[in-house]
Design an enzyme around this catalytic site. Sequence first.
Site, short mmCIF file in Angstrom:
data_model
loop_
_atom_site.label_atom_id
_atom_site.label_comp_id
_atom_site.label_asym_id
_atom_site.label_seq_id
_atom_site.Cartn_x
_atom_site.Cartn_y
_atom_site.Cartn_z
CE LYS A 119 -13.66 -1.28 -13.19
NZ LYS A 119 -12.55 -0.34 -13.35
CB ILE A 449 1.01 -10.93 -2.94
CG1 ILE A 449 0.06 -12.00 -2.38
CG2 ILE A 449 0.50 -10.50 -4.29
CD1 ILE A 449 0.06 -13.33 -3.12
N GLY A 450 4.36 -10.02 -2.76
CA GLY A 450 5.41 -9.19 -3.33
C GLY A 450 5.85 -8.05 -2.44
CB SER A 451 4.49 -4.75 -1.71
OG SER A 451 3.16 -5.05 -1.42
CB CYS A 534 -6.64 11.64 -6.23
SG CYS A 534 -7.89 12.71 -5.51
CD GLU A 623 -9.57 -2.64 -12.57
OE1 GLU A 623 -9.57 -2.88 -11.36
OE2 GLU A 623 -9.24 -1.55 -13.07
CG HIS A 712 -7.81 -5.24 1.76
ND1 HIS A 712 -7.94 -6.51 1.24
CD2 HIS A 712 -7.36 -4.46 0.76
CE1 HIS A 712 -7.59 -6.48 -0.03
NE2 HIS A 712 -7.24 -5.26 -0.35
CB CYS A 744 -3.51 -8.36 -1.81
SG CYS A 744 -3.16 -7.20 -3.16
N1 GLN Z 1 2.98 -7.41 -6.24
C1 GLN Z 1 2.05 -6.39 -5.85
C2 GLN Z 1 2.19 -6.13 -4.35
O1 GLN Z 1 2.42 -7.03 -3.63
C3 GLN Z 1 0.63 -6.80 -6.15
C4 GLN Z 1 -0.34 -5.71 -5.78
C5 GLN Z 1 -1.76 -5.94 -6.25
O2 GLN Z 1 -2.18 -7.03 -6.51
N2 GLN Z 1 -2.54 -4.91 -6.36
O3 GLN Z 1 2.05 -5.04 -3.90
ZN ZN Z 2 -3.58 -8.13 -5.09
#
Ligand code: GLN
Ligand code: ZN
Length: 772
Positions: A119, A449-451, A534, A623, A712, A744
């Site tokens: 950042k 984590i969700g998605s 962006c 952040e 990632h 994530c």
């Molecule tokens: N719940 C979100 C996902 O899984 C969390 C994303 C994140 O931490 N940036 O996409």
């Molecule tokens: Zn995350």
Amino acid sequence: MVITHNLGYPRIGSHRELKKANESYWAGKITHAQWLETGQRIRRGNWLTQQQAGISLIPCNDFSFYDQTLDWSLTVNAIPERFRLLAEKPDTNETDLYFAMARGFQKDGLDLIAMEMTKWFDANYHYIVPEFSRDQAFSLRSEKVFTEFDEAKTVLGTVPKPVLLGPVTYLLLGKEKESGFHRLDLLDRLLPVYEQVLNRLQTQGVEWIQFDEPGLVLNSDEQQRAAYATAYRFLRDRFPKLKFLLASYFECFGENLTLATQLPVDALHIDLVRCPSQLDDILKTAFIDSKTALSLGVVDGRNIWINNLNRSLELIQKATDALGRDRVLVAPSCSLLHAPVDLDSETEVSGLTPEIKQWLAFAKQKLAEVVKLATIAAQPDSEQAKSWLAENEAVLTARRQSTLINRPDVQARVNQLTDSDTHRQAAFENRQPLQHERLQLPLFPTTTIGSFPQTDAVRVNRAKFKKGEKTLAQYEDFIRQETEKAIRWQEEIGLDVLVHGEFERNDMVEYFGELLDGFAFSQNGWVQSYGSRCVKPPIIYGDVYRPEAMTVRWTEYAQSLTKKPVKGMLTGPVTILQWSFVRDDQPRRDTCTQIALAIRDEVVDLEQAGIQVIQIDEPAIREGLPLRRENWETYLEWAVKAFRVSASGVRNETQIHTHMCYSEFNDIIQQIADMDADVITIETSRSQMELLDAFVQFNYPNEIGPGVYDIHSPRVPTKAEMVALLNKAADVLPVRNLWVNPDCGLKTRRWPETEQALKNMVQAAQTARSLV
Ligand code: GLN
Ligand code: ZN
């Protein structure tokens, strides 16, 4: 008349031309010459826009194809060792090298990891971190600054002002890649390169040079302060005739105030939006008797609201009274890089309504404001000045009184919040057994984590629906099918707490913003986040209100498909705030509390619908930390409180999760614990669980899911490596508190690697259980 100038202009183009050119070039769809030409066109357009707006001192070298800090590393030849081989190959051109450093390089038997990105101060812009070695040498390597100076001079017909990243901030932004030295020790080796640069620019006819030293607003020690003094003494002695403008922004100088006002420069730029009190502070010092000019950053470069002309004029008036007109310059608060490009490209009413639009100014409009301010300051009694001021006052008054902004019920609710609204009913140690009893999960419970992957099919369907080529019913049918597939698959591989997959969401903030009142969305309000990426942050313009449930339908549907618990997924108040343009007419904390109340209602509704586990993502808590330490406590207090407001409306049996991405937790671990989430999932795999140390040392009491693999990268982690990480965690934390999950969300991954990785993860958890 006071001089107007600008510190930097957005380089993405008004329709993201830069991003498109970069991506086409990487894909081999345009030639090197076409790519260069796009850059030239953007620069030319920017210079002319600024000239036509009437700005007197126009910046150059503020353009970058990827990042200005990376450009500077190339200029001073600070190329990390691993790229040398590539740099020295005869068929490597500078562009290949440049993008290899920015994005990594895997070709011709070379496998080079990209330089790190982080950042830029507290902005949502990310820069490429310079890497320094103990025997680091510097030399002049790139011609960029000279070519762009000549180019600008030709286009403008006047002398432009080159922007250079100042030597001290440049070093501070970097990282030592080995021990045994401090990067500021390299200053003596770096300054001769600046000398060479200035020499060349002097021959080219330069007058003003802008040195960006935002490092001056950070907490500093003796060594840092001495470095600024040394650097500018060095340059001043060698170039007595050049005009130096030292630019600092984003915060107050704090303990660096005296230093900053005494540096041997011709003008000092200060950010009066972030630190309005700085003007009085400076005028109390000996600065007032010096010859140095003061550049007043009065137009907000970090936000999108129109300027309060009267308020800015008061500051300008005060400065000219004390210093005289020829010692005052007027400018935006910082580079306009952080603002969207042009409000005039907002044409569709579906985006910003005319009422909201008149409250806004993007980069191009901000230039006009700077010029207006200088013009009014010169002739406050002119008809023109009077009419501009009246017009500005009328819009500001209309905004203040607008029914779009004010919701007395929301304001009342914020004011009536009590202590009990920020606490769960029982303490964690009493909630935990109730939750375990109810959920009946094994040790090392697994979750994500969700998605899940946002495949082309998902994107195409959403795009078609937005364009009207698919009906709402068709689109929702499709989302339901995807959700069902995801649930079936999670059951099949044996995950314990399931997720619905977030297929209906475009983005974790935008999705909620679109469903909440008080948010608006532009069509083209893009801001560079890094390189070719962006973002289009939502605009929070009014009191935030949730007209109806936002996620319950989808979560409830997913839960109806399975007996296993499905986790409800929400974005937390601090993250929604942090990734939006926030209204400037009330403190950020108040806006955050309003969002927290909306999320709280959603949490309660999910519970009511039978959802037993609810996750409130807060990746942006860290952040959001202010740049200066002395402001941390206040921020953390309201940020943590906002999270607690959002999480505390439920019964003890309901398990609240939170999730945070790659963050150092050491200095904020107390506050992380104060959030009192039942479970926190964090990103730790890249650091081999090092980030867990903070939790261990603190004796973190609640449950925790240290990410066991890095999402990632498409690389599939083996079961063995994840078992090893779990064992590492189990050695230092109570086993009953441990969860197993990726680092994530998986939305950027593809299904094949996701399937394999999660299967391995579930098996790793099974092995870990058998070892207990
Ligand atoms: N719940 C979100 C996902 O899984 C969390 C994303 C994140 O931490 N940036 O996409
Ligand atoms: Zn995350």
